[in-house]
Motif scaffolding. Structure first.
Motif, PDB file in Angstrom:
ATOM      1  N   ALA A  47       0.839  -1.204   0.000  1.00  0.00           N
ATOM      2  CA  ALA A  47       0.000   0.000   0.000  1.00  0.00           C
ATOM      3  C   ALA A  47       0.872   1.251   0.000  1.00  0.00           C
ATOM      4  O   ALA A  47       0.587   2.214  -0.726  1.00  0.00           O
ATOM      5  N   ALA A  48       1.948   1.244   0.792  1.00  0.00           N
ATOM      6  CA  ALA A  48       2.859   2.390   0.830  1.00  0.00           C
ATOM      7  C   ALA A  48       3.527   2.605  -0.522  1.00  0.00           C
ATOM      8  O   ALA A  48       3.690   3.749  -0.974  1.00  0.00           O
ATOM      9  N   VAL A  49       3.907   1.517  -1.176  1.00  0.00           N
ATOM     10  CA  VAL A  49       4.505   1.621  -2.514  1.00  0.00           C
ATOM     11  C   VAL A  49       3.499   2.233  -3.488  1.00  0.00           C
ATOM     12  O   VAL A  49       3.828   3.148  -4.246  1.00  0.00           O
ATOM     13  N   ALA A  50       2.273   1.752  -3.462  1.00  0.00           N
ATOM     14  CA  ALA A  50       1.250   2.278  -4.376  1.00  0.00           C
ATOM     15  C   ALA A  50       1.003   3.760  -4.121  1.00  0.00           C
ATOM     16  O   ALA A  50       0.923   4.555  -5.073  1.00  0.00           O
ATOM     17  N   LEU A  51       0.891   4.155  -2.865  1.00  0.00           N
ATOM     18  CA  LEU A  51       0.698   5.572  -2.550  1.00  0.00           C
ATOM     19  C   LEU A  51       1.916   6.391  -2.962  1.00  0.00           C
ATOM     20  O   LEU A  51       1.777   7.524  -3.438  1.00  0.00           O
ATOM     21  N   GLY A  52       3.100   5.840  -2.791  1.00  0.00           N
ATOM     22  CA  GLY A  52       4.312   6.528  -3.227  1.00  0.00           C
ATOM     23  C   GLY A  52       4.330   6.760  -4.718  1.00  0.00           C
ATOM     24  O   GLY A  52       4.699   7.850  -5.188  1.00  0.00           O
ATOM     25  N   VAL A  53       3.926   5.763  -5.474  1.00  0.00           N
ATOM     26  CA  VAL A  53       3.868   5.904  -6.932  1.00  0.00           C
ATOM     27  C   VAL A  53       2.897   7.024  -7.306  1.00  0.00           C
ATOM     28  O   VAL A  53       3.203   7.885  -8.136  1.00  0.00           O
ATOM     29  N   VAL A  54       1.724   7.038  -6.682  1.00  0.00           N
ATOM     30  CA  VAL A  54       0.732   8.071  -6.966  1.00  0.00           C
ATOM     31  C   VAL A  54       1.275   9.453  -6.605  1.00  0.00           C
ATOM     32  O   VAL A  54       1.003  10.436  -7.293  1.00  0.00           O
ATOM     33  N   ALA A  55       2.084   9.522  -5.551  1.00  0.00           N
ATOM     34  CA  ALA A  55       2.649  10.795  -5.117  1.00  0.00           C
ATOM     35  C   ALA A  55       3.795  11.264  -6.004  1.00  0.00           C
ATOM     36  O   ALA A  55       4.262  12.391  -5.866  1.00  0.00           O
ATOM     37  N   GLY A  56       4.247  10.404  -6.908  1.00  0.00           N
ATOM     38  CA  GLY A  56       5.336  10.775  -7.802  1.00  0.00           C
ATOM     39  C   GLY A  56       6.686  10.255  -7.366  1.00  0.00           C
ATOM     40  O   GLY A  56       7.693  10.500  -8.026  1.00  0.00           O
ATOM     41  N   ALA A  57       6.730   9.557  -6.254  1.00  0.00           N
ATOM     42  CA  ALA A  57       7.980   8.958  -5.782  1.00  0.00           C
ATOM     43  C   ALA A  57       8.239   7.671  -6.562  1.00  0.00           C
ATOM     44  O   ALA A  57       7.365   7.175  -7.271  1.00  0.00           O
ATOM     45  N   ARG A  58       9.408   7.146  -6.412  1.00  0.00           N
ATOM     46  CA  ARG A  58       9.745   5.867  -7.022  1.00  0.00           C
ATOM     47  C   ARG A  58      10.220   4.927  -5.926  1.00  0.00           C
ATOM     48  O   ARG A  58      11.404   4.669  -5.749  1.00  0.00           O
ATOM     49  N   PRO A  59       9.252   4.418  -5.129  1.00  0.00           N
ATOM     50  CA  PRO A  59       9.594   3.552  -4.001  1.00  0.00           C
ATOM     51  C   PRO A  59      10.057   2.175  -4.455  1.00  0.00           C
ATOM     52  O   PRO A  59       9.908   1.797  -5.625  1.00  0.00           O
ATOM     53  N   CYS A  97      -6.906  -2.609  -1.280  1.00  0.00           N
ATOM     54  CA  CYS A  97      -7.769  -2.758  -2.453  1.00  0.00           C
ATOM     55  C   CYS A  97      -8.349  -1.415  -2.884  1.00  0.00           C
ATOM     56  O   CYS A  97      -8.429  -1.122  -4.096  1.00  0.00           O
ATOM     57  N   ASP A  98      -8.724  -0.584  -1.925  1.00  0.00           N
ATOM     58  CA  ASP A  98      -9.256   0.738  -2.265  1.00  0.00           C
ATOM     59  C   ASP A  98      -8.207   1.587  -2.972  1.00  0.00           C
ATOM     60  O   ASP A  98      -8.519   2.303  -3.928  1.00  0.00           O
ATOM     61  N   ILE A  99      -6.971   1.505  -2.522  1.00  0.00           N
ATOM     62  CA  ILE A  99      -5.885   2.236  -3.191  1.00  0.00           C
ATOM     63  C   ILE A  99      -5.703   1.692  -4.609  1.00  0.00           C
ATOM     64  O   ILE A  99      -5.624   2.453  -5.576  1.00  0.00           O
ATOM     65  N   ALA A 100      -5.634   0.380  -4.729  1.00  0.00           N
ATOM     66  CA  ALA A 100      -5.416  -0.240  -6.047  1.00  0.00           C
ATOM     67  C   ALA A 100      -6.560   0.076  -7.007  1.00  0.00           C
ATOM     68  O   ALA A 100      -6.324   0.295  -8.200  1.00  0.00           O
ATOM     69  N   ASP A 101      -7.785   0.126  -6.491  1.00  0.00           N
ATOM     70  CA  ASP A 101      -8.933   0.454  -7.339  1.00  0.00           C
ATOM     71  C   ASP A 101      -8.776   1.812  -8.012  1.00  0.00           C
ATOM     72  O   ASP A 101      -9.326   2.040  -9.085  1.00  0.00           O
ATOM     73  N   GLN A 102      -8.037   2.701  -7.391  1.00  0.00           N
ATOM     74  CA  GLN A 102      -7.909   4.064  -7.896  1.00  0.00           C
ATOM     75  C   GLN A 102      -6.690   4.275  -8.791  1.00  0.00           C
ATOM     76  O   GLN A 102      -6.498   5.371  -9.319  1.00  0.00           O
ATOM     77  N   LEU A 103      -5.881   3.239  -8.967  1.00  0.00           N
ATOM     78  CA  LEU A 103      -4.684   3.387  -9.809  1.00  0.00           C
ATOM     79  C   LEU A 103      -5.087   3.437 -11.276  1.00  0.00           C
ATOM     80  O   LEU A 103      -5.829   2.581 -11.751  1.00  0.00           O
ATOM     81  N   ASP A 104      -4.564   4.429 -11.982  1.00  0.00           N
ATOM     82  CA  ASP A 104      -4.798   4.464 -13.421  1.00  0.00           C
ATOM     83  C   ASP A 104      -3.735   3.605 -14.116  1.00  0.00           C
ATOM     84  O   ASP A 104      -2.817   3.087 -13.470  1.00  0.00           O
ATOM     85  N   GLU A 105      -3.888   3.437 -15.416  1.00  0.00           N
ATOM     86  CA  GLU A 105      -2.971   2.556 -16.161  1.00  0.00           C
ATOM     87  C   GLU A 105      -1.532   3.014 -16.065  1.00  0.00           C
ATOM     88  O   GLU A 105      -0.622   2.190 -15.981  1.00  0.00           O
ATOM     89  N   GLN A 106      -1.326   4.322 -16.069  1.00  0.00           N
ATOM     90  CA  GLN A 106       0.033   4.848 -16.001  1.00  0.00           C
ATOM     91  C   GLN A 106       0.684   4.500 -14.663  1.00  0.00           C
ATOM     92  O   GLN A 106       1.818   4.025 -14.629  1.00  0.00           O
ATOM     93  N   ALA A 107      -0.029   4.697 -13.567  1.00  0.00           N
ATOM     94  CA  ALA A 107       0.520   4.358 -12.248  1.00  0.00           C
ATOM     95  C   ALA A 107       0.719   2.849 -12.121  1.00  0.00           C
ATOM     96  O   ALA A 107       1.737   2.394 -11.588  1.00  0.00           O
ATOM     97  N   ALA A 108      -0.227   2.074 -12.609  1.00  0.00           N
ATOM     98  CA  ALA A 108      -0.134   0.613 -12.512  1.00  0.00           C
ATOM     99  C   ALA A 108       1.055   0.063 -13.294  1.00  0.00           C
ATOM    100  O   ALA A 108       1.576  -0.997 -12.967  1.00  0.00           O
ATOM    101  N   ALA A 109       1.501   0.798 -14.308  1.00  0.00           N
ATOM    102  CA  ALA A 109       2.607   0.345 -15.157  1.00  0.00           C
ATOM    103  C   ALA A 109       3.984   0.742 -14.624  1.00  0.00           C
ATOM    104  O   ALA A 109       5.005   0.282 -15.144  1.00  0.00           O
TER     105      ALA A 109
END
Length: 155
Positions: A47-59, A97-109
């Protein structure tokens, strides 16, 4: 991302964890509390990695802390009993799961440098797309621990 499979995998795992009479592992491995503590630790990391990606970090993702006996014992000690652990896993899986549900294709990639150990051996040591990390929980990780819990049934 579609988290239907991940949510279903957690439902099965939580049902298995609530099975009465879970004993010790025949092979000396983790008991149910340690499996649940491991999931709490790893899920928080993902979850922290996913939030980091959304924030623009590269965890990065490194699962060694979720395997560390001291850390697992610490997580267990913070809960009153197995039911409390199960409820925490339920809530945290929902957050993931709630975080992952909100990931767009760019973040997921986004490629996440990943180090995953399993049974004291390196299972993965390479960048993986964030979506692959999350999908791997649904397709492999959570079902494996569900089987592990079911194997702890006594009688």
């Amino acid at each position: 991302m579609d988290t239907t499979a991940l949510r279903g995998a957690y439902d099965k795992l939580l049902d298995a964890a609530a099975t009465p009479g879970l004993g010790e592992a025949a092979d000396g491995g983790w008991d149910a509390d340690h499996v649940l503590a491991h999931l709490l630790s790893l899920d928080a990391s993902v979850a922290a990695v996913a939030l980091g990606v959304v924030a623009g970090a590269r965890p990065t993702l490194d699962n060694r802390i979720s395997l560390d006996p001291w850390n697992l014992d610490r997580v267990i000690a913070r809960h009153t009993d197995r039911a409390d652990l199960i409820e925490h896993v339920r809530r945290q899986a929902g957050v993931l799961c709630d975080i992952a549900d909100q990931l767009d294709e760019q973040a997921a990639a986004v490629l996440v440098p990943t180090l995953l150990l399993s049974n004291d051996a390196v299972a993965v040591d390479q960048p993986l797309p964030l979506a692959a990390l999350i999908d791997g929980l649904a397709g492999n990780h959570v079902p494996e621990h569900t089987r592990q819990l079911l194997d702890l049934r006594v009688g």
